[in-house]
Design a protein around this motif. Structure first.
Motif, PDB file in Angstrom:
ATOM      1  N   ARG A  17       0.777  -1.235   0.000  1.00  0.00           N
ATOM      2  CA  ARG A  17       0.000   0.000   0.000  1.00  0.00           C
ATOM      3  C   ARG A  17       0.808   1.285   0.000  1.00  0.00           C
ATOM      4  NH1 ARG A  17      -1.961   2.383   4.778  1.00  0.00           N
ATOM      5  NH2 ARG A  17      -1.018   1.560   6.663  1.00  0.00           N
ATOM      6  N   VAL A  18       2.126   1.176  -0.017  1.00  0.00           N
ATOM      7  CA  VAL A  18       2.962   2.374  -0.130  1.00  0.00           C
ATOM      8  C   VAL A  18       3.921   2.211  -1.301  1.00  0.00           C
ATOM      9  CG1 VAL A  18       2.788   3.028   2.300  1.00  0.00           C
ATOM     10  CG2 VAL A  18       4.636   1.533   1.572  1.00  0.00           C
ATOM     11  N   ASP A  19       4.402   3.334  -1.801  1.00  0.00           N
ATOM     12  CA  ASP A  19       5.296   3.285  -2.953  1.00  0.00           C
ATOM     13  C   ASP A  19       6.706   2.877  -2.548  1.00  0.00           C
ATOM     14  OD1 ASP A  19       3.283   4.129  -4.678  1.00  0.00           O
ATOM     15  OD2 ASP A  19       3.764   6.248  -4.368  1.00  0.00           O
ATOM     16  N   GLU A  20       7.297   2.064  -3.388  1.00  0.00           N
ATOM     17  CA  GLU A  20       8.686   1.628  -3.220  1.00  0.00           C
ATOM     18  C   GLU A  20       9.560   2.443  -4.168  1.00  0.00           C
ATOM     19  OE1 GLU A  20      11.238  -2.452  -4.053  1.00  0.00           O
ATOM     20  OE2 GLU A  20       9.180  -2.613  -3.326  1.00  0.00           O
ATOM     21  N   VAL A  21      10.665   2.935  -3.644  1.00  0.00           N
ATOM     22  CA  VAL A  21      11.616   3.708  -4.436  1.00  0.00           C
ATOM     23  C   VAL A  21      12.821   2.816  -4.730  1.00  0.00           C
ATOM     24  CG1 VAL A  21      13.176   5.689  -4.376  1.00  0.00           C
ATOM     25  CG2 VAL A  21      10.874   5.889  -3.442  1.00  0.00           C
ATOM     26  N   ALA A  22      13.241   2.784  -5.977  1.00  0.00           N
ATOM     27  CA  ALA A  22      14.414   1.996  -6.351  1.00  0.00           C
ATOM     28  C   ALA A  22      15.662   2.636  -5.746  1.00  0.00           C
ATOM     29  CB  ALA A  22      14.539   1.930  -7.867  1.00  0.00           C
ATOM     30  N   GLY A  67       7.209  16.427  15.398  1.00  0.00           N
ATOM     31  CA  GLY A  67       8.071  17.500  15.867  1.00  0.00           C
ATOM     32  C   GLY A  67       9.317  17.674  15.032  1.00  0.00           C
ATOM     33  N   ILE A  68       9.630  16.681  14.201  1.00  0.00           N
ATOM     34  CA  ILE A  68      10.852  16.702  13.391  1.00  0.00           C
ATOM     35  C   ILE A  68      10.546  16.994  11.923  1.00  0.00           C
ATOM     36  CG2 ILE A  68      12.823  15.300  12.638  1.00  0.00           C
ATOM     37  CD1 ILE A  68      12.537  13.820  15.380  1.00  0.00           C
ATOM     38  N   ILE A  69       9.521  16.355  11.388  1.00  0.00           N
ATOM     39  CA  ILE A  69       9.099  16.583  10.000  1.00  0.00           C
ATOM     40  C   ILE A  69       7.694  17.172  10.056  1.00  0.00           C
ATOM     41  CG2 ILE A  69       8.691  15.566   7.730  1.00  0.00           C
ATOM     42  CD1 ILE A  69      10.594  13.275   8.546  1.00  0.00           C
ATOM     43  N   THR A  70       7.609  18.468   9.865  1.00  0.00           N
ATOM     44  CA  THR A  70       6.323  19.149  10.012  1.00  0.00           C
ATOM     45  C   THR A  70       5.530  19.247   8.709  1.00  0.00           C
ATOM     46  OG1 THR A  70       7.414  21.282   9.728  1.00  0.00           O
ATOM     47  CG2 THR A  70       7.138  20.490  11.990  1.00  0.00           C
ATOM     48  N   ASP A  71       6.194  19.087   7.588  1.00  0.00           N
ATOM     49  CA  ASP A  71       5.550  19.219   6.274  1.00  0.00           C
ATOM     50  C   ASP A  71       4.917  17.893   5.870  1.00  0.00           C
ATOM     51  OD1 ASP A  71       4.795  19.665   3.654  1.00  0.00           O
ATOM     52  OD2 ASP A  71       6.811  20.178   2.944  1.00  0.00           O
ATOM     53  N   LEU A  72       3.593  17.847   5.891  1.00  0.00           N
ATOM     54  CA  LEU A  72       2.888  16.616   5.535  1.00  0.00           C
ATOM     55  C   LEU A  72       3.025  16.261   4.057  1.00  0.00           C
ATOM     56  CD1 LEU A  72      -0.419  16.999   7.597  1.00  0.00           C
ATOM     57  CD2 LEU A  72       1.568  15.576   8.129  1.00  0.00           C
ATOM     58  N   ASP A  73       3.482  17.208   3.244  1.00  0.00           N
ATOM     59  CA  ASP A  73       3.665  16.952   1.816  1.00  0.00           C
ATOM     60  C   ASP A  73       5.101  16.584   1.452  1.00  0.00           C
ATOM     61  OD1 ASP A  73       0.978  17.408   1.073  1.00  0.00           O
ATOM     62  OD2 ASP A  73       1.322  19.569   1.185  1.00  0.00           O
ATOM     63  N   ALA A  74       5.987  16.578   2.431  1.00  0.00           N
ATOM     64  CA  ALA A  74       7.392  16.241   2.165  1.00  0.00           C
ATOM     65  C   ALA A  74       7.503  14.824   1.615  1.00  0.00           C
ATOM     66  CB  ALA A  74       8.215  16.364   3.447  1.00  0.00           C
ATOM     67  N   THR A  75       8.444  14.629   0.710  1.00  0.00           N
ATOM     68  CA  THR A  75       8.744  13.278   0.244  1.00  0.00           C
ATOM     69  C   THR A  75       9.696  12.661   1.259  1.00  0.00           C
ATOM     70  OG1 THR A  75       8.459  13.882  -2.072  1.00  0.00           O
ATOM     71  CG2 THR A  75       9.756  11.899  -1.610  1.00  0.00           C
ATOM     72  N   ILE A  76       9.254  11.575   1.862  1.00  0.00           N
ATOM     73  CA  ILE A  76      10.018  10.907   2.913  1.00  0.00           C
ATOM     74  C   ILE A  76      10.368   9.512   2.423  1.00  0.00           C
ATOM     75  CG2 ILE A  76      10.030  10.137   5.307  1.00  0.00           C
ATOM     76  CD1 ILE A  76       7.770  12.235   5.803  1.00  0.00           C
ATOM     77  N   LEU A  77      11.652   9.198   2.440  1.00  0.00           N
ATOM     78  CA  LEU A  77      12.141   7.892   2.000  1.00  0.00           C
ATOM     79  C   LEU A  77      12.568   7.097   3.220  1.00  0.00           C
ATOM     80  CD1 LEU A  77      14.416   9.161  -0.918  1.00  0.00           C
ATOM     81  CD2 LEU A  77      11.966   8.620  -0.989  1.00  0.00           C
ATOM     82  N   CYS A  78      11.675   6.276   3.721  1.00  0.00           N
ATOM     83  CA  CYS A  78      11.969   5.458   4.900  1.00  0.00           C
ATOM     84  C   CYS A  78      12.873   4.305   4.509  1.00  0.00           C
ATOM     85  CB  CYS A  78      10.679   4.899   5.485  1.00  0.00           C
ATOM     86  SG  CYS A  78       9.507   6.139   6.054  1.00  0.00           S
ATOM     87  N   TYR A  79      13.819   4.003   5.386  1.00  0.00           N
ATOM     88  CA  TYR A  79      14.644   2.837   5.121  1.00  0.00           C
ATOM     89  C   TYR A  79      15.103   2.156   6.397  1.00  0.00           C
ATOM     90  CZ  TYR A  79      19.033   5.435   6.007  1.00  0.00           C
ATOM     91  OH  TYR A  79      20.052   6.163   6.570  1.00  0.00           O
ATOM     92  N   ALA A 101       5.046   9.593   1.854  1.00  0.00           N
ATOM     93  CA  ALA A 101       5.941   8.657   2.544  1.00  0.00           C
ATOM     94  C   ALA A 101       6.108   7.415   1.677  1.00  0.00           C
ATOM     95  CB  ALA A 101       5.384   8.289   3.910  1.00  0.00           C
ATOM     96  N   LYS A 102       7.346   7.033   1.449  1.00  0.00           N
ATOM     97  CA  LYS A 102       7.685   5.881   0.614  1.00  0.00           C
ATOM     98  C   LYS A 102       8.768   5.084   1.344  1.00  0.00           C
ATOM     99  CE  LYS A 102       7.311   9.122  -3.276  1.00  0.00           C
ATOM    100  NZ  LYS A 102       6.010   8.867  -3.764  1.00  0.00           N
ATOM    101  N   PHE A 103       9.164   3.961   0.783  1.00  0.00           N
ATOM    102  CA  PHE A 103      10.280   3.223   1.368  1.00  0.00           C
ATOM    103  C   PHE A 103      11.274   2.849   0.282  1.00  0.00           C
ATOM    104  CE2 PHE A 103       7.549  -0.180   0.040  1.00  0.00           C
ATOM    105  CZ  PHE A 103       8.389  -1.242  -0.270  1.00  0.00           C
ATOM    106  N   ILE A 104      12.511   2.722   0.682  1.00  0.00           N
ATOM    107  CA  ILE A 104      13.577   2.372  -0.261  1.00  0.00           C
ATOM    108  C   ILE A 104      13.620   0.857  -0.405  1.00  0.00           C
ATOM    109  CG2 ILE A 104      16.051   2.441  -0.724  1.00  0.00           C
ATOM    110  CD1 ILE A 104      16.132   5.061   0.953  1.00  0.00           C
TER     111      ILE A 104
END
Length: 118
Positions: A17-22, A67-79, A101-104
């Protein structure tokens, strides 16, 4: 590492259900403003990580991220090291309203493999 059936099922559902980043796209995305978010434990992050990445451990992600990432539209690459914790984290962030929010895919291990010759 062998995971329990229920944990793996949760991880697989998150991945679906979330996007995967190569891994080969990560550097360009970061250069364009994406946030690399290492959700491994602080001791893991201290040993090695993607340069410039933020570290919020999976266990404290939902409590501390706002408190750390306040921008809900930021592209976040979780890994994490591979897939599971990164995908679970991206799914949690999506549930919290972080639309990008995506994952690597392959996590830090895959990203490092691309940079072995650097």
């Amino acid at each position: 590492m062998a995971y329990t059936e229920k944990f793996q099922a949760m991880s697989d559902a998150a991945r679906a259900r979330v996007d995967e980043v190569a891994p080969e796209d990560v550097d360009a995305l970061i250069a364009g403003g994406a946030i690399a978010l290492d959700i491994r434990d602080p001791d893991e992050h201290a040993k090695t990580h993607i340069p410039g990445s933020l570290n919020i451990s999976r266990g404290k992600l939902e409590m501390n991220v706002e408190g750390i990432i306040t921008d809900l539209d930021a592209t976040i690459l979780c890994y994490c090291n591979a897939y599971n914790r990164g995908a679970l984290s991206a799914a949690s962030l999506r549930d919290m309203g972080y639309a990008n929010a995506k994952f690597i895919g392959g996590g830090l291990n895959a990203w490092k493999k691309l940079h072995e010759e650097d």
